[in-house]
Scaffold this active site. Structure first.
Site, short mmCIF file in Angstrom:
data_model
loop_
_atom_site.label_atom_id
_atom_site.label_comp_id
_atom_site.label_asym_id
_atom_site.label_seq_id
_atom_site.Cartn_x
_atom_site.Cartn_y
_atom_site.Cartn_z
N GLU B 71 0.86 -1.50 0.15
CA GLU B 71 -0.13 -0.14 -0.18
C GLU B 71 1.14 0.97 0.04
O GLU B 71 0.66 2.37 -0.63
CB GLU B 71 -0.74 0.28 1.48
CG GLU B 71 -1.84 -0.70 1.14
CD GLU B 71 -1.87 -2.18 1.44
OE1 GLU B 71 -0.52 -2.39 2.15
OE2 GLU B 71 -2.92 -3.54 1.51
N HIS B 140 -11.36 -4.88 11.13
CA HIS B 140 -11.97 -5.05 9.69
C HIS B 140 -13.26 -4.36 9.59
O HIS B 140 -13.87 -4.39 8.49
CB HIS B 140 -12.07 -6.24 8.63
CG HIS B 140 -10.69 -7.25 8.23
ND1 HIS B 140 -9.62 -7.46 9.35
CD2 HIS B 140 -9.74 -7.12 6.80
CE1 HIS B 140 -8.76 -7.81 8.56
NE2 HIS B 140 -8.98 -7.95 7.67
C1 LIG Z 1 -1.88 -4.46 5.07
C2 LIG Z 1 -3.45 -5.40 4.12
N1 LIG Z 1 -3.19 -5.09 3.10
C3 LIG Z 1 -4.74 -5.99 2.24
C4 LIG Z 1 -5.33 -6.16 3.69
C5 LIG Z 1 -6.18 -7.82 2.41
N2 LIG Z 1 -5.87 -8.82 2.68
C6 LIG Z 1 -6.35 -9.68 3.29
S1 LIG Z 1 -5.71 -11.59 2.94
C7 LIG Z 1 -5.08 -10.40 1.64
C8 LIG Z 1 -4.14 -11.56 0.60
C9 LIG Z 1 -2.76 -12.40 1.29
O1 LIG Z 1 -2.20 -12.92 0.79
P1 LIG Z 1 -1.17 -13.87 1.05
O2 LIG Z 1 0.01 -12.99 2.22
O3 LIG Z 1 -0.35 -14.55 -0.08
O4 LIG Z 1 -1.79 -14.98 1.91
P2 LIG Z 1 -2.92 -16.01 1.80
O5 LIG Z 1 -4.32 -15.46 2.33
O6 LIG Z 1 -2.29 -16.56 0.40
O7 LIG Z 1 -3.00 -16.81 2.38
C10 LIG Z 1 -5.10 -9.47 1.26
C11 LIG Z 1 -4.69 -8.62 -0.06
C12 LIG Z 1 -5.00 -6.87 4.86
N3 LIG Z 1 -5.47 -8.12 5.26
N4 LIG Z 1 -4.23 -6.45 5.50
#
Ligand SMILES: Cc1ncc(C[n+]2csc(CCOP(=O)(O)OP(=O)(O)O)c2C)c(N)n1
Lengths: 324, 345
Positions: B71, B140
Site C-alpha cells: 500500500e 476489518h
Molecule cells: C495491509 C493489508 N492489506 C491488504 C489486506 C487484505 N488482504 C487480506 S488477505 C490478502 C491476501 C494475502 O495473500 P498472502 O499473503 O499470499 O496470503 P494468503 O491469503 O494467500 O494465505 C489481502 C490482500 C490486509 N488484510 N492487510
C-alpha cells in the site's frame, strides 16, 4: 525419515483437514439458501487453510509450547499444529464466552499465551512482533525461538522487509516462514513480484533462505529442522518458503472466477498424496488410516460441541477489557 | 448538472451503490485519459466490495491495475502520478489497513499542496471501504473517517445512497485536491451481505456532480436534528419513520462529506428543531460527533433547548461476537433511545 515421525506428520495433517472441513460445514450450515457473510453461528470472513497443512505440520513438529508462533488471517493450521487449545480456539471461532478471546477476537484474532500463539488480519504485521518475542527469549537466556508466518503476497509489504533486516542485524532466534500458495486473493504471484523465490530475498538481508517445492511435508520438516536448530543455538534467523496450495477460496464465498488453475488442483491435494506415499512405503495401512481419521473426527467434533455449548457473551461485556 | 438535494433524481432507473460508483468511474475514464485505477484485487476480481466491477474488461490492464500488497508503494505512486497531472484512483481495500501506509496519505498526499505554496496539486481519489455489522472483527470493521477528517489537506466524502455515490465520485475525480472516498460495505448492495433496502436506488444516467461539502436533508422534520452519515443515515431514517407514530418528527441530515463539513446546513437545521443527536459509526471520543456538537456550541449554545446527544462506537475496539458488536454499533435501538433521551421522554 523414521516411521513414527512420518505418522505424526500424517496425523497432524489429518487433524487440521478434519478441523477445516468441520468449520467449513458449520460456517455454511446456516448461510443457506442465500449466502450472507454476517449470518449464522460463525459470521464474518473465514479463511481456511486446506491444502497448506504440510507447512504447519512440518514446521511445528520442531517446536514446543515454549516457542512462539505468529500467524496470519489464515491461522487455523498453525494454531492446531502449535498446540493451541482446540476447544477454546473453536469456541472463539463461534464467538462464545469460553473462546480464547471470550468472543471478542474471532477467527483472525486467536491468542493463546500458554503456547505463545497469536495471529493478525493485517498482512505481514505478524512479522515484527515475532522479533520482540525472540528478543525476550534471547535476553532471558532461554533457547526458545519465534516462528513468524506470512503468505507470499505479504512478502511485498514493508513490514516483511524491515523485519528480515532487523532480525538479521540483531541475530534474533526467528524462523520466517512464507507460505507460497501462488495467490494473494485474486492476484497471482506473477503479478505481484519479479522474484521467483523468497530464498533470494533472504540473501538480500544476509540470512539463509530455503525454498521447499511440491508442498512436501517431509521437505518442510527437514528444512525447518535446520532453521529451528540455527535459531535455537544462537546462529540467528533464517527464511523458509514453501510452495504450497490454497485448495479452497481465499475466503468462504469467494467465487474464484479469476482462478484458472483450479482444474489441476484436486490432484495436488497434499493429503491423499502423502497418504498414498505412506501406504506405498508400508507405513500406513487401511486400519491406521481409519483410526487416525476417527481420532481426528472425535477431537474436532468434541471441540465443536464444546463451542456450541458455550454461551454467547453478555452484550454488556463489550465495554470491558480495553485496559488491563 | 449538479445535485444538491438527495431527493433530486427523477429517474426511475435503479442501481446498487457499487454499480453507481463504477458508473461514475467509467464515465470519467471515458472522458479523461488521465484517470486510472489501481489497488489490490481491482482487476479480475472487480474489487472485494465490487467498487471496480467490469472496469478491467472495459479499459484493460493499463488503466485498471492490480497491485501487490504494497500500500505504501502504490498509494505513493498514485500521489506521484497525480503530481504529474494524472488523476489516479487508488483503492485501500479496508480503511482499517491505513496503518501500513498512512505516511504517504497524511504527510504527503495531504500536505504537498500546502507545503509547495500551492504550486503543486495532487488531484487523486483514495477510495476505501469502511464499517462493520457483519462480524469481521476489530481489524476489518472500523470507519475511521474522523481520523482522516482530523488531518488537514484531504477532502473526505462519505456517500449514503447510490445517487450520491455516483455524483460524489464524479466530483471527487474532477476535484484538483486529494479526496478520500469512504464507502460503507453495508450500502454497496452486495449480494453476499445483508442489504439495507436503500442500497439500491434511483440513479440518473447522465453525468452529474454532487458538490463536495454540501449536506442533504434526507428527511425534513421539526423536533430533533439527527446529523449522521453513510450507513447510519439509513438507520436514522428507519427510526424516524417509526417515531413519526410516536409524534416525534425527526429531521435527518446526511452530511455526505466531512471535509469540508457543511456547518451551515447543520446549524440551520438545529436552529429550527432546537435539538441535536449525532449518530456516527466511528469511535466516540475526539471525533465527528464531538466536532459537530462543538460547531453548534461555538455558534450559539442557546440554539439547543436540550443537551445534545451522540450515538457512536464507545471507545472500545469492535468486537467479533454478534451480540457484542451490536452493543457497540449505532443500531436502530440505540438511536431510538437517544431520540427519546434528547426529547426528554
Ligand atoms: C495491509 C493489508 N492489506 C491488504 C489486506 C487484505 N488482504 C487480506 S488477505 C490478502 C491476501 C494475502 O495473500 P498472502 O499473503 O499470499 O496470503 P494468503 O491469503 O494467500 O494465505 C489481502 C490482500 C490486509 N488484510 N492487510
Amino acid at each position: 525419515m523414521d516411521t513414527a515421525t512420518r505418522l505424526d506428520l500424517y496425523r497432524m495433517m489429518v487433524l487440521i483437514r478434519t478441523f477445516e472441513e468441520a468449520i467449513l460445514r458449520e460456517y455454511h450450515a446456516d448461510k443457506k439458501p442465500v449466502f450472507d457473510i454476517g449470518a449464522g453461528a460463525i459470521p464474518g470472513e473465514m479463511h481456511l487453510s486446506a491444502g497448506q497443512e504440510p507447512v504447519a505440520a512440518g514446521v511445528c513438529a520442531h517446536l514446543t509450547s515454549a516457542d512462539a508462533v505468529t500467524a496470519t488471517h489464515r491461522p487455523h493450521h498453525f494454531a492446531i499444529a502449535h498446540g493451541v487449545d482446540l476447544h477454546r480456539m473453536t469456541a472463539e471461532i463461534f464467538g462464545r464466552v469460553d473462546g480464547l478471546g471470550k468472543g471478542r477476537g474471532g477467527h483472525m484474532h486467536l491468542f493463546d499465551p500458554d503456547v505463545h500463539f497469536s495471529c493478525s488480519g493485517i498482512i505481514a504485521e505478524g512479522y515484527p512482533p515475532a522479533l520482540g518475542q525472540a528478543m525476550a527469549f534471547q535476553r532471558r537466556g532461554t533457547d526458545s525461538v519465534a516462528v513468524a508466518v506470512t503468505g507470499e503476497g505479504a512478502a511485498n509489504q514493508g513490514a516483511f522487509h524491515e523485519s528480515l533486516n532487523l532480525a538479521a542485524l540483531w541475530q534474533l532466534p526467528v524462523v520466517f516462514v512464507v507460505e507460497d500458495n501462488e495467490w494473494g486473493i485474486s492476484v497471482p504471484r506473477s503479478a505481484s513480484t519479479c522474484v521467483t523465490s523468497n530464498a533470494d530475498r533472504a540473501a538480500g538481508y544476509g540470512i539463509p533462505g530455503l525454498r521447499v517445492e511440491d508442498n512436501s511435508v517431509e521437505g518442510v520438516h527437514r528444512a525447518a529442522a535446520e532453521a529451528v536448530a540455527r535459531a535455537r543455538t544462537g546462529e540467528g534467523p533464517s527464511l523458509l518458503e514453501v510452495h504450497t496450495l490454497r485448495l479452497w477460496g481465499h475466503f468462504e464465498g469467494d467465487p474464484q472466477g479469476y482462478r484458472h488453475d483450479l482444474d489441476g488442483v484436486p490432484g495436488r491435494d497434499p493429503l491423499p498424496t502423502y497418504e498414498q506415499e505412506l501406504r506405498g512405503d508400508g507405513v500406513l495401512d487401511e486400519a491406521t488410516v481409519k483410526s487416525v481419521a476417527a481420532e481426528a473426527a472425535d477431537r474436532v467434533e468434541d471441540a465443536i460441541a464444546f463451542a456450541r455449548r458455550s454461551p454467547a457473551p453478555d452484550p454488556k461485556a463489550a465495554f470491558d477489557l480495553v485496559f488491563a | 448538472m449538479s445535485l444538491t438535494d438527495a431527493s433530486a433524481p427523477t429517474t426511475t432507473r435503479r442501481l446498487s451503490t457499487s454499480k453507481a460508483m463504477v458508473e461514475a468511474v467509467a464515465a470519467e475514464m471515458d472522458r479523461d485519459q488521465d484517470v486510472f485505477v489501481m489497488g489490490e484485487d481491482v482487476g479480475a476480481y472487480g474489487g472485494i466490495f465490487s467498487s471496480t466491477t467490469g472496469l478491467l474488461d472495459r479499459f484493460g490492464p493499463q488503466r485498471v491495475v492490480d497491485t501487490p500488497i504494497s500500500e505504501t508503494a502504490f498509494i505513493g505512486a498514485a500521489i506521484g502520478a497525480a503530481v504529474e497531472g494524472m488523476r489516479p484512483i487508488a483503492e485501500l481495500m479496508f480503511a482499517d489497513f491505513f496503518g501500513v501506509c498512512m505516511d504517504q496519505i497524511y504527510n504527503h498526499m495531504a500536505k504537498i499542496h500546502y507545503e509547495s505554496g500551492g504550486n503543486v496539486r495532487v488531484p487523486m481519489v483514495l477510495t476505501t471501504a469502511v464499517g462493520g455489522g457483519y462480524s469481521d472483527g476489530a481489524q476489518h470493521s472500523q470507519c475511521l473517517w474522523g481520523t482522516f477528517a482530523h488531518l488537514p489537506g484531504m477532502k473526505v466524502v462519505v456517500p449514503s445512497s447510490p445517487a450520491d455515490a455516483k455524483g460524489l465520485m464524479t466530483s471527487a475525480i474532477r476535484d484538483d485536491n486529494p479526496v478520500v472516498y469512504m464507502f460503507h460495505k453495508g450500502i454497496m448492495g452486495l449480494p453476499w451481505m445483508a442489504k439495507n433496502p436503500r442500497s439500491v436506488g434511483p440513479v440518473p444516467e447522465e453525468d452529474y456532480e454532487v458538490p463536495i461539502g454540501k449536506a442533504a436533508i434526507a428527511r425534513p422534520g421539526t423536533d430533533v436534528t439527527i446529523a449522521t452519515l453513510s450507513l447510519s443515515v439509513h438507520h436514522a431514517l428507519d427510526v424516524a419513520d417509526e417515531l413519526a407514530d410516536n409524534d416525534i418528527d425527526c429531521e435527518v441530515v446526511d452530511l455526505r462529506s466531512l471535509v469540508p463539513l457543511d456547518t451551515d446546513t447543520i446549524l440551520e437545521s438545529v436552529g429550527r428543531t432546537g435539538r441535536l443527536l449525532v449518530v456516527d459509526e466511528d469511535y466516540r471520543s475526539f471525533g465527528v460527533s464531538g466536532e459537530i456538537i462543538a460547531r453548534v456550541a461555538e455558534r450559539d449554545p442557546g440554539m439547543l433547548s436540550a443537551p445534545p446527544m451522540r450515538v457512536a462506537v464507545p471507545d472500545v475496539p469492535i468486537p467479533y461476537a454478534r451480540g457484542l458488536e451490536d452493543a457497540v454499533l449505532p443500531t436502530a435501538d440505540r438511536i431510538r433511545s437517544a431520540v427519546f433521551g434528547v426529547m426528554g421522554r
